[in-house]
Design a protein around this motif. Structure first.
Motif, PDB file in Angstrom:
ATOM      1  N   GLY A 179      19.062  49.941 -17.386  1.00  0.00           N
ATOM      2  CA  GLY A 179      17.614  50.273 -16.620  1.00  0.00           C
ATOM      3  C   GLY A 179      17.761  49.628 -15.154  1.00  0.00           C
ATOM      4  O   GLY A 179      18.477  48.684 -14.792  1.00  0.00           O
ATOM      5  N   ASN A 180      16.529  50.111 -14.567  1.00  0.00           N
ATOM      6  CA  ASN A 180      16.278  49.617 -13.064  1.00  0.00           C
ATOM      7  C   ASN A 180      15.838  47.956 -13.469  1.00  0.00           C
ATOM      8  O   ASN A 180      15.168  47.565 -14.323  1.00  0.00           O
ATOM      9  N   GLY A 181      16.485  47.207 -12.442  1.00  0.00           N
ATOM     10  CA  GLY A 181      16.224  45.707 -12.427  1.00  0.00           C
ATOM     11  C   GLY A 181      16.699  44.977 -13.585  1.00  0.00           C
ATOM     12  O   GLY A 181      16.429  43.848 -13.979  1.00  0.00           O
ATOM     13  N   THR A 182      17.940  45.462 -14.164  1.00  0.00           N
ATOM     14  CA  THR A 182      18.640  44.714 -15.277  1.00  0.00           C
ATOM     15  C   THR A 182      19.725  43.967 -14.620  1.00  0.00           C
ATOM     16  O   THR A 182      20.454  43.179 -15.457  1.00  0.00           O
ATOM     17  N   GLY A 183      19.947  44.086 -13.524  1.00  0.00           N
ATOM     18  CA  GLY A 183      20.922  43.084 -12.557  1.00  0.00           C
ATOM     19  C   GLY A 183      22.319  43.706 -12.356  1.00  0.00           C
ATOM     20  O   GLY A 183      23.135  43.075 -12.389  1.00  0.00           O
ATOM     21  N   LYS A 184      22.344  45.208 -12.248  1.00  0.00           N
ATOM     22  CA  LYS A 184      23.725  45.886 -12.097  1.00  0.00           C
ATOM     23  C   LYS A 184      24.396  45.383 -10.725  1.00  0.00           C
ATOM     24  O   LYS A 184      25.434  44.985 -10.419  1.00  0.00           O
ATOM     25  N   SER A 185      23.249  45.691  -9.816  1.00  0.00           N
ATOM     26  CA  SER A 185      23.604  45.106  -8.459  1.00  0.00           C
ATOM     27  C   SER A 185      24.040  43.618  -8.227  1.00  0.00           C
ATOM     28  O   SER A 185      24.850  43.380  -7.863  1.00  0.00           O
TER      29      SER A 185
END
Lengths: 204, 220
Positions: free
Chosen positions: A40-46
């Protein structure tokens, strides 16, 4: 292109603004494989991609590349990595062609032209990027995939703001790269139609 | 990316953003022009004060030119690309300073004869002033770029950057104006010039490394 190339991440732990991300994350990427990072958004993919190229320093964890521990000295890894972040690193005040010449100065005009033609950017090659659309700007950044000869691709949301045709072109290119033994790690929320990928899911 | 393609694109972007450089130059001229109008137009006041006036105006306009040096690169993600390019980041930073220095200082020097005439600066002293600018201004750029890189990720960074940087500019201003004063009084000024050169050389060694560290901290 080295076919023995492979990337292993073990026990990674990143912290962003007091928040723990990817704690205890381990995975590996083998030659000819596409790894899709989900979450999800903000889970640290980037942040994960940035940690691999040493833009972010992880708190813990080891990174192996070609069987060597590169956590401290990332030179070997970075040399064979093509990283396209969320901010794609295309300069607004340069034209499409100047942007690509800035990034890949050694390519011949033929290679450059065919890459531009592939991505539908040929009519805009002398246009300043500032007057292109978001999708076209993305295509300028992605043109690097045709022009550089790096083994490991780290792509942060490569499909965002691309149209359906653009997505197909990109997926084809990714497929071509891995079929030659390349490694691709990408983050996306989108289903891949042409490329078979292994998924790593980040939990919050 | 190679060093030469980086330098080439830096010059191209500076050329396309020439309005910024022009603004800094215009600001410089305006500040200098305010002194005869606002304080005293007589040569008795202007001639001794000319060195100080020109240097203060030059420092302010250079600060203006440096302040946004990394902003665009930071926002469009090219700073990240520089960090991950595999090239030496300090060397890239050195090239960036040199490109910026050339594009800002050369116009400044070109306008100098006009301004020194306006401030009744004797022509023998004029060349000393030019020398102080040539020897002293590199250190202003080298130091300024560290501050610019440190504050690029902050939203209200420009004021903080000036507060951080200005104290480090004081010695440069002091030695530069004292060289001009000494030349006007007919005294030896080579010591002050040597100090300016020393400061520029010292910052040449320290700044690229510090700027690279600051850039890495900013993209983190």
């Amino acid at each position: 292109m080295q076919s023995s190339a492979s990337l292993t991440i073990s026990d990674l732990w990143i912290e962003r603004g007091e928040r723990d991300l990817c704690r205890g994350l381990s995975f590996d990427v083998r030659p000819g494989e596409v790894l899709r990072i989900l979450g999800g958004n903000g889970t640290g993919k980037s942040s994960l991609l940035k940690a691999i190229v040493d833009v972010i320093t992880p708190i813990e964890g080891t990174i192996y590349y070609l069987g060597k521990n590169v956590t401290q000295c990332r030179d070997v890894l970075i040399e064979s990595t093509l990283y396209i972040g969320h901010a794609v690193g295309v300069k607004r005040l340069l034209s499409v062609e100047e942007n690509l010449r800035w990034y890949c100065p050694d390519v011949s005009s033929d290679e450059l032209n065919s890459a531009l033609e592939h991505l539908g950017l040929w009519p805009f090659r002398d246009t300043l990027v500032t007057s292109l659309s978001a999708g076209q700007t993305k295509r300028v950044a992605l043109a690097r995939l045709w022009l550089s000869e790096k083994t490991l691709w780290l792509l942060d949301e490569p499909f965002s703001s691309l149209d359906a045709k653009g997505c197909t072109i990109l997926e084809n290119r990714i497929q071509q790269h891995v079929s030659l033994g390349g490694l691709v790690v990408l983050t996306t929320h989108q289903d891949l139609r042409l490329v078979s990928a292994r998924d790593v899911v980040l939990l919050s | 990316m190679t060093y030469s393609s980086f330098l080439q694109s830096e010059f191209l972007i500076l050329w396309r953003r020439k309005q910024d450089v022009l603004n800094a130059l215009l600001f410089f001229i305006l500040v200098v022009a305010l002194f005869p109008i606002g304080v005293d137009p007589s040569p008795a006041f202007l001639a001794p004060a000319a060195g100080g006036i020109i240097w203060c105006a030059a420092v302010l306009s250079i600060l203006m030119a440096i302040e946004g040096a990394f902003k665009e690169d930071y926002l469009d993600g090219s700073l990240e690309q520089l960090v991950t390019s595999g090239l030496s980041l300090p060397l890239l930073m050195l090239l960036k300073v040199l490109a910026l220095w050339g594009c800002v200082v050369v116009p400044l020097l070109l306008i100098m004869p006009l301004l020194s005439e306006m401030l009744f600066l004797p022509s023998t002293v004029f060349w000393v002033l030019i020398l102080t600018l040539l020897l002293g201004s590199p250190s202003l750029f080298f130091i300024g770029l560290i501050g610019s890189a440190l504050t690029v990720s902050l939203r209200q960074g420009s004021m903080l950057m000036m507060l951080l940087i200005l104290p480090f500019y004081f010695p440069v201003i002091i030695f530069a104006t004292s060289a001009v004063h000494a030349a006007q009084a007919g005294l030896s000024y080579s010591g002050s010039l040597a100090m300016l050169l020393a400061m520029s050389l010292l910052s040449l060694v320290v700044s690229p490394v510090m700027t690279a560290i600051a850039v890495k901290a900013s993209v983190n």
